[in-house]
Design an enzyme around this catalytic site. Structure first.
Site, PDB file in Angstrom:
ATOM      1  N   GLY A 126       0.821  -1.210   0.000  1.00 36.25           N
ATOM      2  CA  GLY A 126       0.000   0.000   0.000  1.00 36.25           C
ATOM      3  C   GLY A 126       0.851   1.252   0.000  1.00 36.25           C
ATOM      4  O   GLY A 126       0.950   1.934   1.026  1.00 36.25           O
ATOM      5  N   TYR A 127       1.457   1.549  -1.132  1.00 35.05           N
ATOM      6  CA  TYR A 127       2.241   2.785  -1.271  1.00 35.05           C
ATOM      7  C   TYR A 127       1.415   3.852  -1.998  1.00 35.05           C
ATOM      8  O   TYR A 127       1.132   4.904  -1.474  1.00 35.05           O
ATOM      9  CB  TYR A 127       3.523   2.518  -2.082  1.00 35.05           C
ATOM     10  CG  TYR A 127       4.710   2.019  -1.298  1.00 35.05           C
ATOM     11  CD1 TYR A 127       4.573   1.301  -0.124  1.00 35.05           C
ATOM     12  CD2 TYR A 127       6.006   2.245  -1.763  1.00 35.05           C
ATOM     13  CE1 TYR A 127       5.681   0.828   0.570  1.00 35.05           C
ATOM     14  CE2 TYR A 127       7.122   1.788  -1.075  1.00 35.05           C
ATOM     15  CZ  TYR A 127       6.958   1.083   0.089  1.00 35.05           C
ATOM     16  OH  TYR A 127       8.057   0.632   0.761  1.00 35.05           O
ATOM     17  N   GLU A 243      12.835  -3.767  -4.840  1.00 34.90           N
ATOM     18  CA  GLU A 243      11.761  -3.969  -5.819  1.00 34.90           C
ATOM     19  C   GLU A 243      12.289  -3.720  -7.234  1.00 34.90           C
ATOM     20  O   GLU A 243      12.070  -4.528  -8.134  1.00 34.90           O
ATOM     21  CB  GLU A 243      10.593  -3.020  -5.496  1.00 34.90           C
ATOM     22  CG  GLU A 243       9.461  -3.117  -6.505  1.00 34.90           C
ATOM     23  CD  GLU A 243       8.234  -2.267  -6.141  1.00 34.90           C
ATOM     24  OE1 GLU A 243       8.130  -1.799  -4.994  1.00 34.90           O
ATOM     25  OE2 GLU A 243       7.396  -2.087  -7.034  1.00 34.90           O
TER      26      GLU A 243
HETATM   27  C1  LIG Z   1       0.894  -2.863 -13.103  1.00 38.10           C
HETATM   28  C2  LIG Z   1       1.072  -1.946 -11.937  1.00 38.10           C
HETATM   29  C3  LIG Z   1       1.174  -2.476 -10.663  1.00 38.10           C
HETATM   30  C4  LIG Z   1       1.299  -1.628  -9.564  1.00 38.10           C
HETATM   31  N1  LIG Z   1       1.334  -2.185  -8.308  1.00 38.10           N
HETATM   32  C5  LIG Z   1       1.386  -1.372  -7.224  1.00 38.10           C
HETATM   33  C6  LIG Z   1       1.314  -1.919  -5.907  1.00 38.10           C
HETATM   34  O1  LIG Z   1       1.193  -3.141  -5.715  1.00 38.10           O
HETATM   35  N2  LIG Z   1       1.349  -1.061  -4.858  1.00 38.10           N
HETATM   36  C7  LIG Z   1       1.474   0.292  -5.009  1.00 38.10           C
HETATM   37  O2  LIG Z   1       1.536   0.993  -4.013  1.00 38.10           O
HETATM   38  N3  LIG Z   1       1.528   0.840  -6.249  1.00 38.10           N
HETATM   39  C8  LIG Z   1       1.477   0.048  -7.360  1.00 38.10           C
HETATM   40  N4  LIG Z   1       1.507   0.596  -8.628  1.00 38.10           N
HETATM   41  C9  LIG Z   1       1.497   2.054  -8.772  1.00 38.10           C
HETATM   42  C10 LIG Z   1       2.787   2.655  -9.300  1.00 38.10           C
HETATM   43  O3  LIG Z   1       3.810   2.603  -8.343  1.00 38.10           O
HETATM   44  C11 LIG Z   1       2.449   4.094  -9.722  1.00 38.10           C
HETATM   45  O4  LIG Z   1       1.558   4.001 -10.821  1.00 38.10           O
HETATM   46  C12 LIG Z   1       3.678   4.871 -10.115  1.00 38.10           C
HETATM   47  O5  LIG Z   1       4.450   5.176  -8.994  1.00 38.10           O
HETATM   48  C13 LIG Z   1       3.309   6.182 -10.867  1.00 38.10           C
HETATM   49  O6  LIG Z   1       2.400   6.928 -10.126  1.00 38.10           O
HETATM   50  P1  LIG Z   1       1.044   7.479 -10.774  1.00 38.10           P
HETATM   51  O7  LIG Z   1       0.353   6.367 -11.458  1.00 38.10           O
HETATM   52  O8  LIG Z   1       0.321   8.232  -9.738  1.00 38.10           O
HETATM   53  O9  LIG Z   1       1.521   8.479 -11.938  1.00 38.10           O
HETATM   54  P2  LIG Z   1       1.992  10.031 -11.784  1.00 38.10           P
HETATM   55  O10 LIG Z   1       2.888  10.096 -10.608  1.00 38.10           O
HETATM   56  O11 LIG Z   1       0.729  10.828 -11.745  1.00 38.10           O
HETATM   57  O12 LIG Z   1       2.770  10.236 -13.086  1.00 38.10           O
HETATM   58  C14 LIG Z   1       2.136  10.510 -14.348  1.00 38.10           C
HETATM   59  C15 LIG Z   1       3.217  10.784 -15.384  1.00 38.10           C
HETATM   60  O13 LIG Z   1       3.985  11.943 -15.022  1.00 38.10           O
HETATM   61  C16 LIG Z   1       5.374  11.620 -14.971  1.00 38.10           C
HETATM   62  N5  LIG Z   1       6.008  12.331 -13.856  1.00 38.10           N
HETATM   63  C17 LIG Z   1       5.528  12.444 -12.597  1.00 38.10           C
HETATM   64  N6  LIG Z   1       6.390  13.141 -11.824  1.00 38.10           N
HETATM   65  C18 LIG Z   1       7.448  13.466 -12.611  1.00 38.10           C
HETATM   66  C19 LIG Z   1       8.671  14.188 -12.381  1.00 38.10           C
HETATM   67  N7  LIG Z   1       8.975  14.692 -11.193  1.00 38.10           N
HETATM   68  N8  LIG Z   1       9.527  14.318 -13.423  1.00 38.10           N
HETATM   69  C20 LIG Z   1       9.226  13.791 -14.650  1.00 38.10           C
HETATM   70  N9  LIG Z   1       8.089  13.111 -14.916  1.00 38.10           N
HETATM   71  C21 LIG Z   1       7.211  12.955 -13.909  1.00 38.10           C
HETATM   72  C22 LIG Z   1       5.452  10.132 -14.737  1.00 38.10           C
HETATM   73  O14 LIG Z   1       6.659   9.579 -15.253  1.00 38.10           O
HETATM   74  C23 LIG Z   1       4.239   9.628 -15.512  1.00 38.10           C
HETATM   75  O15 LIG Z   1       4.559   9.464 -16.868  1.00 38.10           O
HETATM   76  C24 LIG Z   1       1.368  -0.220  -9.743  1.00 38.10           C
HETATM   77  C25 LIG Z   1       1.283   0.314 -11.036  1.00 38.10           C
HETATM   78  C26 LIG Z   1       1.112  -0.537 -12.120  1.00 38.10           C
HETATM   79  C27 LIG Z   1       1.001   0.085 -13.475  1.00 38.10           C
END
Ligand SMILES: Cc1cc2nc3c(=O)[nH]c(=O)nc-3n(C[C@H](O)[C@H](O)[C@H](O)COP(=O)(O)OP(=O)(O)OC[C@H]3O[C@@H](n4cnc5c(N)ncnc54)[C@H](O)[C@@H]3O)c2cc1C
Length: 396
Positions: A126-127, A243
């Site tokens: 749950g991150y 991870e």
């Molecule tokens: C298949 C899958 C499994 C997952 N499993 C888990 C899980 O088990 N537990 C969990 O906690 N999470 C999980 N996640 C979540 C994952 O960690 C997040 O989707 C990821 O950290 C990106 O966050 P976000 O989706 O909120 O995108 P955002 O943070 O909203 O990013 C959107 C876009 O903006 C870009 N961006 C954002 N900030 C910056 C910056 N500072 N500089 C340049 N570009 C930037 C990103 O690269 C991305 O392209 C999973 C995701 C997927 C797709």
């Protein structure tokens, strides 16, 4: 390339024999056929590994881990994938297990680690939250102290495998501090507590193994917090490095490249002969194989010393791009056998494409799922920021 010592060769042979002889054959058969594994398949697989003492791969020996050297771990991972064995579900074994072992109380180690090794409990991570993904430290999920308990409120999202899991480890805000990385704690909760609801999210590849989880005044004892209050940013980053390194999957990439050659050998090429003799295909295949060999060499070099966050970030980007290139080639090979999204049951294939091999739908699903590797575990852009910060720090 890794030059194995005599002991390592002996170890590799023992691992190979184990997967051929002592590992559940039904799991290998399903995995080889590209079918989704059930929870019971994973339990069977993990129990077989645990019976041999080989499940706690990143754990110290004192708590039931293998205590392997990085080279042994690498050999094991590679043999597991080459044998088409099930990937170890990472959330408990690879992610939180080593953190409990390093930072947990004696009671937490006694309560949680044996249950993980015996596959009596599965965990979820749950991150991420709706407004906190890349910028994880902005998380709003709260844990408010009430006597000997915390009251949890908020939303976790993209939680892989929560529909199977018994427990979740959450990053939770326990106080507001000047730096947003401070005041975050690592708190665990059984997923069947009153106030927790799990909602599946369907993905583009047809799977629904990701979830949104709502917490509404969920009460957990303070003893469910791992480590010190407010200090979880450090534990969270140790976990994230593990991870990111766990995405290498060199064995399965080798296996998938070999499979592409095999499939291409069955397909007619333009101008006669089979596709595996086609110069354009051979060049594309050789390019990906060379990229994979370079990544493998880099990983082996990295394993010889302590791996920094920036190195883990660079390896994650390289492995992501390589995995995606393999699935793109898979789409080329699938050609006319590319089918729209299907679940991976034999019946679906038979009904949808009686004349095709299962390769097409599996290739499409792999292609679609691998898109997500750019995002999960921290997006490619975020990994580049980590590398840049490290380089800028060195330049100062
Ligand atoms: C298949 C899958 C499994 C997952 N499993 C888990 C899980 O088990 N537990 C969990 O906690 N999470 C999980 N996640 C979540 C994952 O960690 C997040 O989707 C990821 O950290 C990106 O966050 P976000 O989706 O909120 O995108 P955002 O943070 O909203 O990013 C959107 C876009 O903006 C870009 N961006 C954002 N900030 C910056 C910056 N500072 N500089 C340049 N570009 C930037 C990103 O690269 C991305 O392209 C999973 C995701 C997927 C797709």
């Amino acid at each position: 390339m890794l030059k194995l010592t005599a002991e390592e060769t002996e170890f590799r042979d023992a691992v190979r024999t184990f997967f051929a002889r002592d590992y559940p054959a039904h799991v290998i058969a399903r995995n080889k056929a590209g079918q989704r594994l059930t929870k019971q398949d994973h339990i069977d697989a993990q129990r077989a590994l645990n019976a041999r003492g080989w499940l706690g791969v990143g754990w110290p020996r004192e708590v039931g881990g293998t205590g392997w050297t990085p080279a042994e771990r690498y050999i094991f991972d590679q043999e597991l994938e080459l044998a088409h064995a099930a990937a170890i579900i990472p959330m408990a074994v690879i992610y939180i297990g080593p953190i409990i072992a390093a930072f947990g109380s004696d009671q937490q180690k006694a309560d949680w680690l044996p249950a993980i090794l015996e596959s009596r409990s599965f965990w979820a991570q749950g991150y991420s939250e709706p407004e906190a993904g890349s910028d994880l430290a902005s998380l709003r999920f709260s844990a408010v102290r009430d006597g000997d308990d915390y009251i949890l409120n908020g939303t976790k999202i993209w939680t892989s495998g929560a529909q199977w899991a018994d427990w979740i480890f959450c990053l939770a805000r326990t106080s507001r501090e000047e730096r947003k990385q401070q005041g975050i704690s690592l708190i665990c909760a059984p997923l069947d507590l009153p106030g927790i609801s799990v909602h599946p999210i369907r993905l583009i590849d047809g799977s629904d193994e990701l979830n949104r989880i709502e917490f509404d005044n969920v009460r957990v004892p303070v003893t469910n917090r791992i480590g010190d209050e407010g200090q979880a940013w450090h534990y969270a980053n140790v976990l994230l490095k593990n991870e990111r390194l766990s995405y290498a999957h060199i064995g399965s990439k080798k296996r998938d490249l070999a499979k592409l050659l095999e499939e291409a050998g069955r397909l007619p090429a333009n101008g006669g002969g089979t596709m595996d003799r086609d110069p354009a295909f051979r060049l594309a295949h050789a390019r990906v194989a060379a990229r994979l060999a370079a990544i493998e060499a880099s990983i082996l070099r990295a394993l010889r010393s302590e791996i920094s966050m920036a190195t883990a970030a660079a390896l994650k980007i390289a492995c992501t791009e390589c995995a995606q290139a393999i699935t793109e080639l898979g789409i080329d090979v699938a050609g006319r056998n590319r089918l729209p999204m299907l679940d991976r049951g034999e019946a679906d294939w038979a009904a949808a494409a009686p004349a095709t091999t299962p390769f097409g739908p599996v290739a499409v699903q792999s292609y679609l799922f691998e898109r997500a590797q750019t995002i999960y575990g921290g997006s490619t852009e975020v990994q580049k920021n980590i590398i840049w910060r490290s380089l800028a720090g060195m330049a100062r």
